[in-house]
Design a protein around this motif. Sequence first.
Motif, PDB file in Angstrom:
ATOM      1  N   SER A  11       0.822  -1.216   0.000  1.00 13.26           N
ATOM      2  CA  SER A  11       0.000   0.000   0.000  1.00 13.26           C
ATOM      3  C   SER A  11       0.852   1.261   0.000  1.00 13.26           C
ATOM      4  CB  SER A  11      -0.960  -0.005   1.187  1.00 13.26           C
ATOM      5  OG  SER A  11      -0.232   0.017   2.397  1.00 13.26           O
ATOM      6  N   VAL A  12       1.958   1.255   0.731  1.00 15.91           N
ATOM      7  CA  VAL A  12       2.849   2.418   0.731  1.00 15.91           C
ATOM      8  C   VAL A  12       3.502   2.573  -0.642  1.00 15.91           C
ATOM      9  CG1 VAL A  12       4.983   3.356   1.725  1.00 15.91           C
ATOM     10  CG2 VAL A  12       3.218   2.399   3.217  1.00 15.91           C
ATOM     11  N   SER A  13       3.883   1.457  -1.249  1.00 18.78           N
ATOM     12  CA  SER A  13       4.476   1.506  -2.591  1.00 18.78           C
ATOM     13  C   SER A  13       3.487   2.067  -3.605  1.00 18.78           C
ATOM     14  CB  SER A  13       4.923   0.117  -3.036  1.00 18.78           C
ATOM     15  OG  SER A  13       5.835  -0.422  -2.141  1.00 18.78           O
ATOM     16  N   LEU A  14       2.260   1.620  -3.523  1.00 14.65           N
ATOM     17  CA  LEU A  14       1.229   2.110  -4.439  1.00 14.65           C
ATOM     18  C   LEU A  14       0.967   3.601  -4.221  1.00 14.65           C
ATOM     19  CD1 LEU A  14      -0.709   1.143  -6.656  1.00 14.65           C
ATOM     20  CD2 LEU A  14      -2.403   0.764  -4.872  1.00 14.65           C
ATOM     21  N   ALA A  15       0.948   4.044  -2.984  1.00 16.91           N
ATOM     22  CA  ALA A  15       0.747   5.457  -2.687  1.00 16.91           C
ATOM     23  C   ALA A  15       1.898   6.303  -3.236  1.00 16.91           C
ATOM     24  CB  ALA A  15       0.604   5.660  -1.181  1.00 16.91           C
ATOM     25  N   PHE A  18       1.462   6.600  -7.028  1.00 10.64           N
ATOM     26  CA  PHE A  18       0.441   7.593  -7.379  1.00 10.64           C
ATOM     27  C   PHE A  18       0.922   9.011  -7.123  1.00 10.64           C
ATOM     28  CE2 PHE A  18      -2.940   4.189  -6.857  1.00 10.64           C
ATOM     29  CZ  PHE A  18      -3.232   4.150  -8.216  1.00 10.64           C
ATOM     30  N   LEU A  19       1.679   9.223  -6.079  1.00  4.47           N
ATOM     31  CA  LEU A  19       2.227  10.548  -5.789  1.00  4.47           C
ATOM     32  C   LEU A  19       3.199  10.992  -6.877  1.00  4.47           C
ATOM     33  CD1 LEU A  19       2.437  12.921  -3.801  1.00  4.47           C
ATOM     34  CD2 LEU A  19       4.356  11.719  -2.733  1.00  4.47           C
ATOM     35  N   ILE A  20       4.045  10.077  -7.334  1.00  3.32           N
ATOM     36  CA  ILE A  20       4.989  10.398  -8.404  1.00  3.32           C
ATOM     37  C   ILE A  20       4.244  10.726  -9.690  1.00  3.32           C
ATOM     38  CG2 ILE A  20       6.782   9.410  -9.888  1.00  3.32           C
ATOM     39  CD1 ILE A  20       7.779   7.888  -7.386  1.00  3.32           C
ATOM     40  N   ILE A  21       3.228   9.949 -10.020  1.00  2.00           N
ATOM     41  CA  ILE A  21       2.430  10.217 -11.226  1.00  2.00           C
ATOM     42  C   ILE A  21       1.732  11.572 -11.121  1.00  2.00           C
ATOM     43  CG2 ILE A  21       0.395   9.467 -12.523  1.00  2.00           C
ATOM     44  CD1 ILE A  21       1.258   6.591 -11.935  1.00  2.00           C
ATOM     45  N   PHE A  22       1.212  11.910  -9.952  1.00  4.95           N
ATOM     46  CA  PHE A  22       0.563  13.200  -9.757  1.00  4.95           C
ATOM     47  C   PHE A  22       1.542  14.348  -9.928  1.00  4.95           C
ATOM     48  CE2 PHE A  22      -0.469  16.701  -6.863  1.00  4.95           C
ATOM     49  CZ  PHE A  22      -1.649  17.128  -7.441  1.00  4.95           C
ATOM     50  N   ILE A  23       2.731  14.229  -9.362  1.00 11.66           N
ATOM     51  CA  ILE A  23       3.729  15.300  -9.468  1.00 11.66           C
ATOM     52  C   ILE A  23       4.166  15.484 -10.911  1.00 11.66           C
ATOM     53  CG2 ILE A  23       6.095  15.923  -8.842  1.00 11.66           C
ATOM     54  CD1 ILE A  23       5.531  14.674  -6.078  1.00 11.66           C
ATOM     55  N   ILE A  24       4.368  14.399 -11.631  1.00  9.55           N
ATOM     56  CA  ILE A  24       4.773  14.498 -13.041  1.00  9.55           C
ATOM     57  C   ILE A  24       3.673  15.158 -13.872  1.00  9.55           C
ATOM     58  CG2 ILE A  24       5.240  13.131 -15.117  1.00  9.55           C
ATOM     59  CD1 ILE A  24       6.726  11.149 -13.286  1.00  9.55           C
ATOM     60  N   SER A  25       2.425  14.776 -13.654  1.00  9.34           N
ATOM     61  CA  SER A  25       1.346  15.372 -14.443  1.00  9.34           C
ATOM     62  C   SER A  25       1.118  16.838 -14.067  1.00  9.34           C
ATOM     63  CB  SER A  25       0.060  14.566 -14.284  1.00  9.34           C
ATOM     64  OG  SER A  25      -0.353  14.575 -12.934  1.00  9.34           O
ATOM     65  N   ALA A  26       1.340  17.195 -12.818  1.00 10.31           N
ATOM     66  CA  ALA A  26       1.200  18.600 -12.415  1.00 10.31           C
ATOM     67  C   ALA A  26       2.295  19.452 -13.042  1.00 10.31           C
ATOM     68  CB  ALA A  26       1.245  18.721 -10.897  1.00 10.31           C
ATOM     69  N   ARG A  27       3.489  18.919 -13.139  1.00 10.33           N
ATOM     70  CA  ARG A  27       4.590  19.668 -13.781  1.00 10.33           C
ATOM     71  C   ARG A  27       4.367  19.817 -15.285  1.00 10.33           C
ATOM     72  NH1 ARG A  27      10.162  17.539 -11.008  1.00 10.33           N
ATOM     73  NH2 ARG A  27       9.807  18.537  -8.994  1.00 10.33           N
ATOM     74  N   ASN A  28       3.715  18.858 -15.904  1.00  9.67           N
ATOM     75  CA  ASN A  28       3.458  18.917 -17.345  1.00  9.67           C
ATOM     76  C   ASN A  28       2.263  19.789 -17.698  1.00  9.67           C
ATOM     77  OD1 ASN A  28       5.624  17.300 -17.961  1.00  9.67           O
ATOM     78  ND2 ASN A  28       4.424  15.422 -17.938  1.00  9.67           N
ATOM     79  N   GLY A  29       1.565  20.316 -16.698  1.00  7.60           N
ATOM     80  CA  GLY A  29       0.461  21.227 -16.970  1.00  7.60           C
ATOM     81  C   GLY A  29      -0.889  20.565 -17.121  1.00  7.60           C
ATOM     82  N   GLN A  30      -1.047  19.394 -16.595  1.00  9.77           N
ATOM     83  CA  GLN A  30      -2.309  18.674 -16.719  1.00  9.77           C
ATOM     84  C   GLN A  30      -3.447  19.402 -16.008  1.00  9.77           C
ATOM     85  OE1 GLN A  30      -2.791  15.857 -18.452  1.00  9.77           O
ATOM     86  NE2 GLN A  30      -4.943  15.729 -17.915  1.00  9.77           N
ATOM     87  N   PHE A  31      -3.145  20.100 -14.922  1.00  5.21           N
ATOM     88  CA  PHE A  31      -4.180  20.723 -14.117  1.00  5.21           C
ATOM     89  C   PHE A  31      -4.218  22.239 -14.286  1.00  5.21           C
ATOM     90  CE2 PHE A  31      -2.603  16.948 -11.858  1.00  5.21           C
ATOM     91  CZ  PHE A  31      -3.732  16.157 -11.988  1.00  5.21           C
ATOM     92  N   GLU A  32      -3.773  22.747 -15.420  1.00  9.18           N
ATOM     93  CA  GLU A  32      -3.712  24.183 -15.666  1.00  9.18           C
ATOM     94  C   GLU A  32      -5.052  24.778 -16.081  1.00  9.18           C
ATOM     95  OE1 GLU A  32      -1.101  26.336 -15.297  1.00  9.18           O
ATOM     96  OE2 GLU A  32      -0.048  24.652 -14.359  1.00  9.18           O
TER      97      GLU A  32
END
Length: 73
Positions: A11-15, A18-32
């Motif tokens: 569960s910690v690995s999965l979390a 997901f955190l890494i995927i969120f940070i990468i997508s936020a840096r790429n402008g997914q939530f702009e």
Amino acid sequence: MDILYLMILCSVSLAVIFLIIFIISARNGQFEDDESPAVRILLDSEIIKEDSPVSKEAESKEKLDKRTEEKSD
């Protein structure tokens, strides 16, 4: 008790994944996008034309023309 440690590790690995995927997508402008298409429909962006006597006469004339065309067919 060993399965509990395994489940915590999974569960910690999965979390973390997901955190890494969120940070990468936020840096790429997914939530702009501040105004998504679902919200844009609620905003009033049409130009509202004023009712003038000339425009009302033109509309009534167009309606009359449409009615006469329908009757002639």
